[in-house]
Design a protein around this motif. Sequence first.
Motif, PDB file in Angstrom:
ATOM      1  N   LEU A  25      40.947  34.458  29.442  1.00 20.36           N
ATOM      2  CA  LEU A  25      39.682  33.744  29.645  1.00 20.36           C
ATOM      3  C   LEU A  25      39.792  32.741  30.784  1.00 20.36           C
ATOM      4  O   LEU A  25      38.880  32.620  31.611  1.00 20.36           O
ATOM      5  N   VAL A  26      40.911  32.052  30.871  1.00 21.14           N
ATOM      6  CA  VAL A  26      41.135  31.121  31.987  1.00 21.14           C
ATOM      7  C   VAL A  26      41.222  31.898  33.298  1.00 21.14           C
ATOM      8  O   VAL A  26      40.655  31.481  34.320  1.00 21.14           O
ATOM      9  N   THR A  29      37.722  32.904  34.385  1.00 14.67           N
ATOM     10  CA  THR A  29      36.974  31.746  34.879  1.00 14.67           C
ATOM     11  C   THR A  29      37.441  31.329  36.268  1.00 14.67           C
ATOM     12  O   THR A  29      36.627  31.107  37.169  1.00 14.67           O
ATOM     13  N   THR A  32      36.604  33.990  38.967  1.00 14.18           N
ATOM     14  CA  THR A  32      35.182  33.985  39.299  1.00 14.18           C
ATOM     15  C   THR A  32      34.832  32.776  40.151  1.00 14.18           C
ATOM     16  O   THR A  32      34.087  32.889  41.124  1.00 14.18           O
ATOM     17  N   ALA A  33      35.373  31.614  39.782  1.00 18.68           N
ATOM     18  CA  ALA A  33      35.062  30.385  40.519  1.00 18.68           C
ATOM     19  C   ALA A  33      35.645  30.403  41.928  1.00 18.68           C
ATOM     20  O   ALA A  33      35.029  29.883  42.861  1.00 18.68           O
ATOM     21  N   THR A  41      39.513  39.886  38.303  1.00 19.43           N
ATOM     22  CA  THR A  41      38.543  39.609  37.249  1.00 19.43           C
ATOM     23  C   THR A  41      38.456  40.781  36.277  1.00 19.43           C
ATOM     24  O   THR A  41      38.396  40.577  35.054  1.00 19.43           O
ATOM     25  N   ALA A 117      26.403  30.680  30.436  1.00 18.22           N
ATOM     26  CA  ALA A 117      27.251  29.499  30.293  1.00 18.22           C
ATOM     27  C   ALA A 117      27.527  29.206  28.820  1.00 18.22           C
ATOM     28  O   ALA A 117      28.643  28.851  28.449  1.00 18.22           O
ATOM     29  N   GLY A 120      30.216  31.577  27.491  1.00 18.79           N
ATOM     30  CA  GLY A 120      31.544  31.195  27.963  1.00 18.79           C
ATOM     31  C   GLY A 120      32.077  29.960  27.267  1.00 18.79           C
ATOM     32  O   GLY A 120      33.247  29.895  26.891  1.00 18.79           O
ATOM     33  N   PHE A 124      35.445  29.752  24.915  1.00 22.35           N
ATOM     34  CA  PHE A 124      36.493  28.748  25.122  1.00 22.35           C
ATOM     35  C   PHE A 124      36.709  27.942  23.849  1.00 22.35           C
ATOM     36  O   PHE A 124      37.851  27.639  23.477  1.00 22.35           O
TER      37      PHE A 124
END
Length: 139
Positions: A25-26, A29, A32-33, A41, A117, A120, A124
Motif C-alpha cells: 500500500l505504501v 501510494t 502514484t505520487a 504501481t 481518497a 485509500g 491505511f
Amino acid sequence: MTSLKTRKNRAPLNLAMGIVGLAALVTITVSTAMEMPVAVTSIGILVFFISLITMFFTRNSDEYTAQLWVSAANAAFIVMVLWLFLGPFIAGIVEGYNAAHEGRDANEAPIYALVVAGSGVSLFAFFLTFNIKRLTGAL
C-alpha cells in the motif's frame, strides 16, 4: 474419533501478509505520487490484492489473528464513516483555500476524488491498526 491429519496453522502467513500488505500500500501510494512507471504501481497493486485475499482466508487461523482482523476492520469502518462526514468539509476548505490563493472562484470538489481518497484512507487505517495492534499486543 480424532483425525490423523494435523491442521496446519496459517497464523504466521496471516501476520506476514499484514506487513506485506502495508508495504504494498505504501509502494502504491509513493509510486502514484512520484509518477513512477506503471509497472511499479501494477506490481504493488497485485501484491496488495494477494496479501489482502490471503489475510481474508486465513483471518480465523487462531483467536489472535481473528481479533487482529476484527480490530483492523473496525478501525477501517470508523475511518470510512468519519470520512463520509468530514471528507466533503475538508475538500471544501482545501478548494476554497486554493481558489483564494489562485484568484479564482471556488469550484465544487469532485466527488470521485473524495471516494478514492476515502478508500485509500480506510485501507491505511486497516493495515496500520492491524500492524500496530500486532506489535503492541493487547494495549
